[in-house]
Enzyme design. Sequence first.
Site, short mmCIF file in Angstrom:
data_model
loop_
_atom_site.label_atom_id
_atom_site.label_comp_id
_atom_site.label_asym_id
_atom_site.label_seq_id
_atom_site.Cartn_x
_atom_site.Cartn_y
_atom_site.Cartn_z
N ASP A 259 0.85 -1.19 0.00
CA ASP A 259 0.00 0.00 0.00
C ASP A 259 0.89 1.24 0.00
O ASP A 259 1.82 1.35 0.81
CB ASP A 259 -0.90 0.00 1.24
CG ASP A 259 -1.93 1.12 1.18
OD1 ASP A 259 -2.99 0.90 0.57
OD2 ASP A 259 -1.66 2.20 1.73
N ASN A 267 -1.94 13.11 -3.30
CA ASN A 267 -2.89 13.62 -4.30
C ASN A 267 -3.36 15.03 -3.94
O ASN A 267 -3.48 15.90 -4.82
CB ASN A 267 -4.09 12.68 -4.40
CG ASN A 267 -3.82 11.47 -5.28
OD1 ASN A 267 -2.97 11.52 -6.16
ND2 ASN A 267 -4.53 10.38 -5.04
N ASP A 276 -0.82 9.40 -9.98
CA ASP A 276 -0.85 8.42 -11.07
C ASP A 276 0.57 8.02 -11.50
O ASP A 276 0.83 6.86 -11.82
CB ASP A 276 -1.60 9.00 -12.27
CG ASP A 276 -3.10 9.09 -12.02
OD1 ASP A 276 -3.57 8.53 -11.01
OD2 ASP A 276 -3.79 9.72 -12.85
N GLU A 302 -4.57 2.52 -4.38
CA GLU A 302 -3.12 2.55 -4.22
C GLU A 302 -2.60 1.26 -3.57
O GLU A 302 -1.55 1.24 -2.95
CB GLU A 302 -2.72 3.76 -3.35
CG GLU A 302 -3.17 3.71 -1.91
CD GLU A 302 -4.57 4.24 -1.66
OE1 GLU A 302 -4.90 4.47 -0.49
OE2 GLU A 302 -5.33 4.44 -2.63
#
Length: 393
Positions: A259, A267, A276, A302
């Site tokens: 993770d 973000n 991304d 993620e």
Amino acid sequence: MSGQFFIQLLNPGIGLLFAVAFFLLWLNRRDRYVAYAAGAYTASAIAFLILDVGPALPYELHRIPANIGFLATGALFAAAIIRRYGLPVPWRAMAVTSAVSMAFFLWFLLGSLSIGGRILSISIGAGIIAAMVVRALWPIKKRYVIDRVLFWVAALSALNLIARPIVLMSLGGGFDSYDGFQQSVYWTTVQFTQAMVSITAAISLMVAVAIDQISELRRQVDDDKLSGLLNRRGFEAKAGSALRRYLDDDRPVALMIADLDRFKQINDSYGHAVGDAIIAAFGAHVRAIGPAEMIAGRIGGEEFALLISSAGIETARQFAEAVRIGLAPAAADRIPSTLVPTTSIGLTIGTPGANLSALMHEADQALYEAKRTGRNRVRTFTPISVRQAAGGG
């Protein structure tokens, strides 16, 4: 019109039919090997039309373009099969073989006149080209029945082209004229076997095109484009069947769930494009260092899962550490220099009777422990009974 004329139209008709079919397939699926197949059947149709239907030229010169067409048919169809497997097409070897074959043909046409010599020149040349397909496909793992069919179509074509004229001419004693040649058992055999081979080869390659199309659609359904790994559906399907196979064979297997740490903050602070980029870097990094049999997927926004076989606890931990440590360098050229992405990884080892759902639950628990103890680390699942024993409980 005589029945013989309609027989003469059989092979050019088959060639044109399949040329159109492969061209239409190519319009829908722009694979080069499909275009080669269309070219092969076009060349075959033209060659038979020149030879059997077109006007005769002085000194039988119309036989030169016709036989060039037959050799081009063999070369293009060989290229179609070889190219389907992503292998390099031996254009140079096929060109040399065709040139030598035509040189002998011209000698027996314009020099030392011999119909049998011309037959052998073209048939053996085409047979050698077919044998190049056999040689190219020999070491390849044949996953589907159609792969074996294509291999044997090429092998039988090579055997037929090389052995047939030698056997029939030795039995028939050769041919004194083209009138005798066209009435011979040999030419009747050529017309029939060529039609059968053309139909078999075309249908086999069309089935291969259909299988490739299905595989591509399946990949589109199962793949995650951003990471280049499987999506959750694809991972669970492939990992589930692989896990059963590994455990049945008593092969060690490890599952890890990774993770990306503080991904929402990344973000929010840097934008989704940076997030991304980290996901894409993680996928590329895992593909670069993972073993050949690894099954890896992006199972959440993620979150990633990786199944590796033949890996005991120490090997699995070393791989997990390599994934963790290598993420930042792998992403460095894709993201701002002020950002250093990290990942937490939970790891578990498969035991007899385990299923994928149970292993993912164990890896999730180990991942939770990695997060709880500070992130950016690898933790291995430890059963409660073992933890209690270690703690004296």
